[in-house]
Scaffold this motif. Structure first.
Motif, short mmCIF file in Angstrom:
data_model
loop_
_atom_site.label_atom_id
_atom_site.label_comp_id
_atom_site.label_asym_id
_atom_site.label_seq_id
_atom_site.Cartn_x
_atom_site.Cartn_y
_atom_site.Cartn_z
N LEU A 265 0.86 -1.18 0.12
CA LEU A 265 -0.07 -0.10 0.05
C LEU A 265 0.95 1.34 0.00
N GLN A 266 1.95 1.41 0.70
CA GLN A 266 2.68 2.36 0.81
C GLN A 266 3.44 2.59 -0.51
N LEU A 267 3.92 1.60 -1.62
CA LEU A 267 4.39 1.77 -2.79
C LEU A 267 3.26 2.43 -3.63
N ILE A 268 2.10 1.90 -3.62
CA ILE A 268 1.14 2.57 -4.43
C ILE A 268 0.85 4.20 -4.03
N GLU A 269 0.65 4.34 -2.73
CA GLU A 269 0.83 5.90 -2.07
C GLU A 269 1.72 6.60 -2.73
N SER A 270 2.98 6.00 -2.73
CA SER A 270 4.13 7.03 -3.38
C SER A 270 4.61 6.88 -4.47
N MET A 271 3.79 6.27 -5.61
CA MET A 271 3.87 6.06 -6.97
C MET A 271 3.81 7.76 -7.31
N SER A 272 4.72 7.78 -8.41
CA SER A 272 4.62 8.99 -9.24
C SER A 272 3.58 8.91 -10.37
N VAL A 273 3.43 7.81 -10.95
CA VAL A 273 2.70 7.56 -12.17
C VAL A 273 1.12 7.24 -11.73
N ALA A 274 0.30 7.40 -12.99
CA ALA A 274 -1.08 7.23 -12.49
C ALA A 274 -1.53 5.89 -12.19
N LYS A 275 -2.59 5.85 -11.27
CA LYS A 275 -2.92 4.44 -10.88
C LYS A 275 -3.95 3.99 -11.92
N ASP A 276 -3.73 2.57 -12.19
CA ASP A 276 -4.82 2.32 -13.14
C ASP A 276 -5.29 0.99 -12.46
N GLU A 277 -6.49 0.17 -13.15
CA GLU A 277 -7.03 -1.01 -12.71
C GLU A 277 -6.17 -2.07 -12.62
N GLY A 278 -4.99 -2.17 -13.12
CA GLY A 278 -4.15 -3.47 -12.86
C GLY A 278 -3.59 -3.01 -11.49
N ILE A 279 -3.08 -1.96 -11.05
CA ILE A 279 -2.41 -1.70 -9.65
C ILE A 279 -3.39 -2.15 -8.49
#
Length: 608
Positions: A393-407
C-alpha cells in the motif's frame, strides 16, 4: 545556337544531367525545352529535405510541367513523405485537374502522418466533387477507419463501396475485412471473407490474425487448414499468426503439427518467427521445448530473451528466469521495459521478494529503464502475495505514475489471499470507479465478503450487479484430445460422452477421498447448504475436463488443460490428488500462470 548541336552531343549532355550523382537544377534549366517529366520525377526521388522539394517544385512550375498529372501527383506524394502537409495541401488546392491518384495521395498522406480528421475531410470533399472513388482510393479511407477503430465511419464507407459498385473488388473487400477485424466485428469480417470469389495470402493472413485476436484461435487454425487446401502457400507473416493462434489455445498437438509444417517447408526461424515459436511452446505447457527452440535460434533480440524469461516466470520457475538475466547481458543484449516486467512477474509468482526488490531498484540506476505502471503493478503483486500488504500500500501511495485498474487489481488479489477485508473494500472501490462495467471486480469483492461470512455485503454486491445488468464472466476449460479441442463449463452435460465423464468423476472422487482429499467448500462462496456446495464443486469445468482426459487418453500420458479464469483452490488440491492416485502428470494453464502437477505436488509450491 543550341539547336545546331548534333543529337549525339545533346544526348550525352542529357545523360550526364539525369544520371550523375548530383545533377544541377540550374544546369538543367539551360535545356528546359528538351527536358521531359522523367527528369523531375528523378529529381524528386533524390530530395532529402523539404527545402530541396521546394526547389524542384519551383523549377517544375517555371517549366510549366505542373499541368502534367504524373509530375504533380509525384510532387504531392514527396511533400507528404517529408511530412510537409501544408505545402502538399496548398499544391493540391491549386491543381487545375485532380484525378483519383491526387485524391488518394492526400487522403493517404494525412492518414500516414496521423491526421485522420483531415484524411476523412479530404475524402468527403472527394465525394462532393462528383467524382466516383475507385479501388485505389477506397482502401486508403478504409484503413483510416481501421487505424482509428472507427466502426461507425467504417460502415458508412462500406455503404459508399456498394454505391460505387465495388463490393466485389478484391482489393476493396480485403481492406473491409481488415477493418472489421481490427474493430473486432469478426462476424461481419467473416461474412465478407466467405463471399470473396478470390482470396489472396494477405486476406487469409488478416482473417487468421483476426480470429486469434478476437478469442477464436481454434477457428484461426481451421482457416489455416482451409488456406492450404485451397492451394495458398503461407509466408512467414501468416505463419506467425498461426503460431500465435496455437499459443492462445494452448494446443500442444497443433503446435507440433505447425512446427513440423514450418520445418518441412524449410522456413528459417528468424527472430520474429523464432520468438513466436518460443512463446507458443511455453504457452502450450512445455517450457523445456521452448528452451530448445530458444537455444537453436541463430539470432535473438531483447524480445526473444524477454519471452524466454517470461516463460520461466509463468511456469513457476522464477530462479531460472533470474539466472537468464546475466546470460542475456553477457550476450550484449540490453534489457528493456518488457524484460523487467517478465523478471518481476517471475519473482512475484515464485516468492522471490528480495530478488524482485533488487531488480526493481536497479532498473533506472543501472540500465536507464524508467519504471512504468506495469512494473509498479508487478511490485504490488510481489509484496502482496508475500503478505507485505502495508508495504504494498505504501508503494501505491508513493507512486509518481497514474494508478490504473491493474495496480488496484493486484492489491485486491493480495487482500483475497490474506483475508484483508477493509483494504479490499478500498481497492475494489477504486477499481469500480475506473471500470464500473467490469463484473470481475464485483465478483472478487463479493467472494472476499463471502469468505469472511459477510452475507449482507454479498447481497448488496449482487443487487448492485443485477441493477447494472452485469453478469459474472463464465468459466471455461479446454482440453485437446485426438487433435480436437473439447470445451467444458461448470455443470456441463453437453458433451457426447457426458455420462462417462460423470461416472469417471464420481469414481475418482471416492478414490481421492480414500487418499485424503477433502473438498474445500470455501471456494463455493454462496450462502447455500453444504450438499449443494459439494455438488457445485464436483462439477467445476476443470474437473470435468480432467475426467474426460482420463477416459480418452492413454495411461501415463500427460493431461493438459487450459482455463480462461483463475483455477480455484479446491480444483488445485483436486489436481494434486489426481496426479498422485493416477500417476499422471497434469498441466493446467489458467489466466495467470501454469501449474504442473506430478506425484501429488504442484510446481507452484502452493504459492500462487
Amino acid at each position: 545556337m543550341f539547336k545546331s548541336k548534333t543529337p549525339k552531343i545533346f544526348a550525352s549532355k542529357y545523360a550526364t544531367l539525369c544520371y550523375s550523382s548530383a545533377p544541377s537544377i540550374v544546369e538543367a534549366t539551360q535545356f528546359s525545352h528538351y527536358l521531359d517529366p522523367r527528369f523531375y520525377l528523378y529529381e524528386l526521388i533524390k530530395c532529402k529535405t523539404p527545402n530541396q522539394v521546394k526547389q524542384v517544385h519551383a523549377q517544375i512550375t517555371t517549366n510549366g510541367l505542373l499541368k502534367n498529372q504524373i509530375v504533380a501527383n509525384k510532387l504531392l506524394y514527396i511533400y507528404c513523405m517529408h511530412k510537409s502537409l501544408d505545402d502538399s495541401y496548398a499544391l493540391f488546392c491549386g491543381l487545375s485537374e485532380k484525378n483519383a491518384v491526387s485524391w488518394s495521395v492526400m487522403i493517404g498522406g494525412y492518414a500516414k502522418n496521423g491526421d485522420f480528421i483531415n484524411s476523412l475531410r479530404i475524402f468527403r470533399d472527394y465525394l462532393r466533387s462528383g467524382d466516383r472513388p475507385d479501388n485505389y482510393t477506397l482502401p486508403f479511407v478504409i484503413r483510416v477507419c481501421r487505424d482509428t477503430m472507427d466502426l461507425k465511419m467504417g460502415r458508412l464507407i462500406h455503404n459508399v463501396v456498394y454505391k460505387c459498385g465495388l463490393d466485389s473488388d478484391d482489393f476493396v473487400v480485403a481492406a473491409l475485412v481488415d477493418m472489421y477485424s481490427k474493430c473486432k466485428v469478426i462476424g461481419d469480417a467473416y461474412q465478407l471473407f466467405d463471399k470473396m470469389p478470390k482470396r489472396d495470402l494477405v486476406t487469409w493472413t488478416v482473417m487468421i490474425g483476426a480470429c486469434t485476436e478476437c478469442g477464436d484461435p481454434d477457428e484461426a487454425l481451421s482457416l489455416f487448414d482451409r488456406m492450404r487446401e485451397e492451394g495458398v502457400v503461407p509466408d512467414k507473416v501468416a505463419l506467425v499468426n498461426v503460431v500465435n493462434a496455437c499459443a492462445k489455445i494452448g494446443a500442444m498437438h497443433k503446435a507440433k503439427v505447425v512446427h513440423e509444417y514450418i520445418a518441412r517447408s524449410k522456413f528459417s526461424l528468424d527472430v520474429i518467427l523464432g520468438t513466436a515459436m518460443v512463446d507458443m511452446y511455453a504457452k502450450c505447457g512445455s517450457v523445456d521445448v521452448a528452451r530448445e527452440v530458444f537455444d537453436g535460434l541463430r539470432e535473438k533480440n531483447v524480445i526473444t530473451w524477454s519471452a524466454m524469461i517470461g516463460a520461466y516466470g509463468y511456469h513457476g520457475q522464477g530462479r531460472n528466469a533470474i539466472d537468464m538475466f546475466p546470460t542475456m547481458l553477457r550476450s550484449r543484449i540490453l534489457p528493456n521495459k518488457i524484460t523487467f516486467v517478465s523478471l518481476l512477474y517471475a519473482c512475484s509468482h515464485s516468492g522471490l521478494v528480495e530478488e524482485g526488490k533488487r531488480l526493481f531498484n536497479s532498473m533506472q540506476k543501472e540500465y536507464g529503464v524508467k519504471p512504468d505502471i506495469k512494473h509498479f503493478t508487478c511490485m504490488v503483486d510481489l509484496l502482496g502475495r508475500a503478505g507485505k500488504i502495508d508495504e504494498s500500500l505504501q508503494l501505491i501511495e508513493s507512486m509518481s505514475v497514474a494508478k490504473d485498474e491493474g495496480i488496484w487489481g493486484a492489491l485486491l488479489g493480495a487482500c483475497r489471499i490474506h483475508g484483508h477485508v477493509e483494504l479490499a473494500e478500498k481497492a475494489a472501490k477504486s477499481l469500480i470507479e475506473l471500470q464500473p462495467q467490469n463484473p470481475g471486480h464485483y465478483v472478487l469483492l463479493s467472494n472476499i465478503y463471502a469468505k469472511a461470512g459477510k452475507w449482507e455485503d454479498v447481497a448488496k454486491i449482487r443487487e448492485l450487479m443485477s441493477h447494472q445488468k452485469l453478469k459474472k464472466i463464465p468459466g471455461w476449460t479446454w482440453i485437446e484430445v485426438d487433435n480436437k479441442i473439447h470445451r467444458f463449463s461448470v455443470g456441463d452435460h453437453t458433451h457426447p460422452r457426458s455420462k462417462e465423464i460423470y461416472e469417471k468423476l464420481n469414481y475418482m472422487l471416492k478414490e481421492l477421498e480414500i487418499a485424503g482429499y477433502v473438498p474445500d467448500t470455501n471456494f463455493v462462496l454462496h450462502d447455500v447448504d453444504e450438499e449443494l456446495k459439494l455438488g457445485n464443486l464436483f462439477s467445476h469445468s476443470e474437473k470435468l475436463a480432467i475426467a474426460f482426459g482420463l477416459i480418452s487418453t492413454p495411461e501415463q500420458s500427460t493431461i493438459r488443460i487450459m482455463k480462461n479464469l483463475r483455477v480455484c483452490g479446491d480444483c488445485h488440491t483436486f489436481c494434486k490428488f489426481v496426479s498422485q492416485v493416477t500417476s499422471r502428470v497434469i498441466v493446467v494453464r489458467d489466466a495467470n500462470r501454469f501449474h504442473h502437477f506430478k506425484e501429488g505436488a504442484c510446481s507452484c509450491g502452493d504459492y500462487w
